[in-house]
Design an enzyme around this catalytic site. Sequence first.
Site, PDB file in Angstrom:
ATOM      1  N   THR A   8       0.688  -1.364  -0.329  1.00  0.00           N
ATOM      2  CA  THR A   8      -0.191  -0.042  -0.036  1.00  0.00           C
ATOM      3  C   THR A   8       1.095   1.106  -0.370  1.00  0.00           C
ATOM      4  O   THR A   8       2.156   1.261   0.680  1.00  0.00           O
ATOM      5  CB  THR A   8      -1.058  -0.037   1.260  1.00  0.00           C
ATOM      6  OG1 THR A   8      -2.314   0.979   0.765  1.00  0.00           O
ATOM      7  CG2 THR A   8      -0.332   0.250   2.751  1.00  0.00           C
ATOM      8  N   ASN A  51      -0.885   4.015   0.699  1.00  0.00           N
ATOM      9  CA  ASN A  51      -1.091   4.653   1.937  1.00  0.00           C
ATOM     10  C   ASN A  51      -0.929   4.573   3.153  1.00  0.00           C
ATOM     11  O   ASN A  51      -1.126   3.570   4.190  1.00  0.00           O
ATOM     12  CB  ASN A  51      -2.814   4.188   1.541  1.00  0.00           C
ATOM     13  CG  ASN A  51      -3.478   4.671   2.850  1.00  0.00           C
ATOM     14  OD1 ASN A  51      -3.571   5.579   3.590  1.00  0.00           O
ATOM     15  ND2 ASN A  51      -4.838   5.826   1.850  1.00  0.00           N
ATOM     16  N   LYS A  76     -13.660   4.611  15.191  1.00  0.00           N
ATOM     17  CA  LYS A  76     -13.002   3.483  14.225  1.00  0.00           C
ATOM     18  C   LYS A  76     -12.268   2.116  14.913  1.00  0.00           C
ATOM     19  O   LYS A  76     -12.047   1.041  13.809  1.00  0.00           O
ATOM     20  CB  LYS A  76     -12.150   4.800  13.135  1.00  0.00           C
ATOM     21  CG  LYS A  76     -12.166   3.915  11.775  1.00  0.00           C
ATOM     22  CD  LYS A  76     -11.283   4.768  10.441  1.00  0.00           C
ATOM     23  CE  LYS A  76     -10.992   4.111   9.529  1.00  0.00           C
ATOM     24  NZ  LYS A  76     -10.074   5.159   8.410  1.00  0.00           N
ATOM     25  N   PHE A 101      -7.651  10.074   8.237  1.00  0.00           N
ATOM     26  CA  PHE A 101      -7.330  10.365   6.535  1.00  0.00           C
ATOM     27  C   PHE A 101      -7.809  10.252   5.912  1.00  0.00           C
ATOM     28  O   PHE A 101      -9.203   9.096   6.072  1.00  0.00           O
ATOM     29  CB  PHE A 101      -5.868   8.928   6.399  1.00  0.00           C
ATOM     30  CG  PHE A 101      -6.721   7.551   5.764  1.00  0.00           C
ATOM     31  CD1 PHE A 101      -6.813   7.647   4.082  1.00  0.00           C
ATOM     32  CD2 PHE A 101      -6.302   6.692   6.609  1.00  0.00           C
ATOM     33  CE1 PHE A 101      -7.559   6.434   4.276  1.00  0.00           C
ATOM     34  CE2 PHE A 101      -6.994   5.553   6.650  1.00  0.00           C
ATOM     35  CZ  PHE A 101      -7.358   4.904   5.048  1.00  0.00           C
ATOM     36  N   GLY A 102      -7.670  10.171   4.310  1.00  0.00           N
ATOM     37  CA  GLY A 102      -9.525  10.325   3.579  1.00  0.00           C
ATOM     38  C   GLY A 102     -10.550  11.516   3.759  1.00  0.00           C
ATOM     39  O   GLY A 102     -10.215  12.323   4.054  1.00  0.00           O
ATOM     40  N   ASP A 104      -8.555  -2.764  -1.364  1.00  0.00           N
ATOM     41  CA  ASP A 104      -9.084  -1.606  -1.951  1.00  0.00           C
ATOM     42  C   ASP A 104     -10.915  -1.036  -1.119  1.00  0.00           C
ATOM     43  O   ASP A 104     -11.120  -2.007  -0.767  1.00  0.00           O
ATOM     44  CB  ASP A 104      -8.713  -2.406  -3.669  1.00  0.00           C
ATOM     45  CG  ASP A 104      -9.400  -1.108  -3.783  1.00  0.00           C
ATOM     46  OD1 ASP A 104      -8.473  -0.571  -4.605  1.00  0.00           O
ATOM     47  OD2 ASP A 104     -10.628  -1.047  -4.899  1.00  0.00           O
ATOM     48  N   HIS A 163     -15.187  -0.913   8.516  1.00  0.00           N
ATOM     49  CA  HIS A 163     -15.096  -1.612   7.325  1.00  0.00           C
ATOM     50  C   HIS A 163     -14.023  -2.032   7.667  1.00  0.00           C
ATOM     51  O   HIS A 163     -13.453  -4.014   7.037  1.00  0.00           O
ATOM     52  CB  HIS A 163     -15.367  -0.931   6.161  1.00  0.00           C
ATOM     53  CG  HIS A 163     -14.356  -0.126   5.629  1.00  0.00           C
ATOM     54  ND1 HIS A 163     -13.936   1.460   6.906  1.00  0.00           N
ATOM     55  CD2 HIS A 163     -13.787   0.525   4.602  1.00  0.00           C
ATOM     56  CE1 HIS A 163     -13.626   2.554   6.586  1.00  0.00           C
ATOM     57  NE2 HIS A 163     -12.889   1.815   5.522  1.00  0.00           N
ATOM     58  N   ASP A 176     -12.096  10.371   6.647  1.00  0.00           N
ATOM     59  CA  ASP A 176     -12.429   9.630   8.086  1.00  0.00           C
ATOM     60  C   ASP A 176     -13.320  11.429   8.579  1.00  0.00           C
ATOM     61  O   ASP A 176     -14.559  11.158   8.874  1.00  0.00           O
ATOM     62  CB  ASP A 176     -11.143   9.627   8.614  1.00  0.00           C
ATOM     63  CG  ASP A 176     -10.845   8.764   8.422  1.00  0.00           C
ATOM     64  OD1 ASP A 176     -11.260   7.195   8.505  1.00  0.00           O
ATOM     65  OD2 ASP A 176     -10.084   8.026   9.431  1.00  0.00           O
TER      66      ASP A 176
HETATM   67  P1  ITT Z   1      -3.290   1.748  -1.830  1.00  0.00           P
HETATM   68  O1  ITT Z   1      -1.895   1.698  -1.664  1.00  0.00           O
HETATM   69  O2  ITT Z   1      -3.408   0.854  -0.803  1.00  0.00           O
HETATM   70  O3  ITT Z   1      -4.111   1.348  -3.308  1.00  0.00           O
HETATM   71  P2  ITT Z   1      -5.200   4.203  -2.032  1.00  0.00           P
HETATM   72  O4  ITT Z   1      -4.986   5.570  -1.034  1.00  0.00           O
HETATM   73  O5  ITT Z   1      -5.027   4.415  -2.862  1.00  0.00           O
HETATM   74  O6  ITT Z   1      -3.941   3.117  -1.017  1.00  0.00           O
HETATM   75  P3  ITT Z   1      -8.065   3.275  -2.304  1.00  0.00           P
HETATM   76  O7  ITT Z   1      -7.991   3.311  -3.969  1.00  0.00           O
HETATM   77  O8  ITT Z   1      -8.379   1.891  -1.224  1.00  0.00           O
HETATM   78  O9  ITT Z   1      -6.895   3.233  -1.696  1.00  0.00           O
HETATM   79  O10 ITT Z   1      -8.994   4.270  -1.902  1.00  0.00           O
HETATM   80  C1  ITT Z   1      -9.168   5.521  -2.187  1.00  0.00           C
HETATM   81  C2  ITT Z   1      -9.346   6.212  -0.963  1.00  0.00           C
HETATM   82  O11 ITT Z   1     -10.901   6.509  -0.419  1.00  0.00           O
HETATM   83  C3  ITT Z   1      -8.393   7.039  -0.518  1.00  0.00           C
HETATM   84  O12 ITT Z   1      -7.319   7.587  -1.079  1.00  0.00           O
HETATM   85  C4  ITT Z   1      -9.061   7.743   0.755  1.00  0.00           C
HETATM   86  O13 ITT Z   1      -9.525   8.544   0.302  1.00  0.00           O
HETATM   87  C5  ITT Z   1     -10.646   6.806   1.032  1.00  0.00           C
HETATM   88  N1  ITT Z   1     -10.615   5.648   1.950  1.00  0.00           N
HETATM   89  C6  ITT Z   1     -10.232   4.565   1.200  1.00  0.00           C
HETATM   90  N2  ITT Z   1     -10.242   3.542   2.505  1.00  0.00           N
HETATM   91  C7  ITT Z   1     -10.833   4.892   4.174  1.00  0.00           C
HETATM   92  C8  ITT Z   1     -10.750   4.859   4.909  1.00  0.00           C
HETATM   93  O14 ITT Z   1     -11.223   3.775   5.978  1.00  0.00           O
HETATM   94  N3  ITT Z   1     -11.384   6.713   6.001  1.00  0.00           N
HETATM   95  C9  ITT Z   1     -11.406   7.367   5.741  1.00  0.00           C
HETATM   96  N4  ITT Z   1     -11.487   7.586   3.169  1.00  0.00           N
HETATM   97  C10 ITT Z   1     -10.588   6.148   2.933  1.00  0.00           C
END
Ligand code: ITT
Length: 182
Positions: free
Chosen positions: A7, A9, A161, A139-140, A66, A166, A142
């Site tokens: 990942t 992330n 969380k 992050f994202g 994902d 999830h 949240d």
């Molecule tokens: P990978 O390298 O693991 O693929 P990514 O950031 O590209 O990391 P995803 O495609 O799974 O991961 O997720 C896309 C976006 O969805 C991520 O950058 C966040 O903005 C949002 N997201 C995913 N999981 C989240 C969570 O638990 N809480 C908040 N936002 C989340």
Amino acid sequence: MRILFATGNSGKLEEARQMLPGAEIQRLEVETVEPQEKSLSEISKYKVRTAAENAGVDSGFVMADDSGLFVDELNGFHGPLSHPFEEKVGKEGLLELIHDRSASFRCSIALLDCEDREVEVFTGSEKGRLVPPRGEKGFGYDPMFLPEGSDVTWGEDQSQKEESSHRKEALQKMAQVLDLRG
Ligand code: ITT
């Protein structure tokens, strides 16, 4: 048990370490490849196989995650398509597109056993509501996510969380299977 997590992330990596204390989770330094039009489960499987292949890992376990936000009023959009959506509309732009803010997070974790090359998928989901951002934790999305039954966002209180999410649900299913394997 050591598991390599493919990942980019850091938020996901931290959560997996915190939620799976029984495993030694190390980041697999490789770019993840993410096809844009399939389901979370198909994408996570593709991510884990390509990551292991590109990094030349041929023993132990590799995992990939994902995840996506599924808005009820938009029939589950944007789901796995977060990157193109965020580039064009932005996270907060999403609020302007909807009246009913009910949404769910879904997570799909693919675990590759490098011995037999089999991939197993574990899923989880969490229902809630979207609000203008509050708090800076996590992050994202949240800060914009109010889990069902709560009046504080994951950005304000990460302990919610950590208890139920999830990702937590998917990781717990994975932990059970790994324990069964001994
Ligand atoms: P990978 O390298 O693991 O693929 P990514 O950031 O590209 O990391 P995803 O495609 O799974 O991961 O997720 C896309 C976006 O969805 C991520 O950058 C966040 O903005 C949002 N997201 C995913 N999981 C989240 C969570 O638990 N809480 C908040 N936002 C989340």
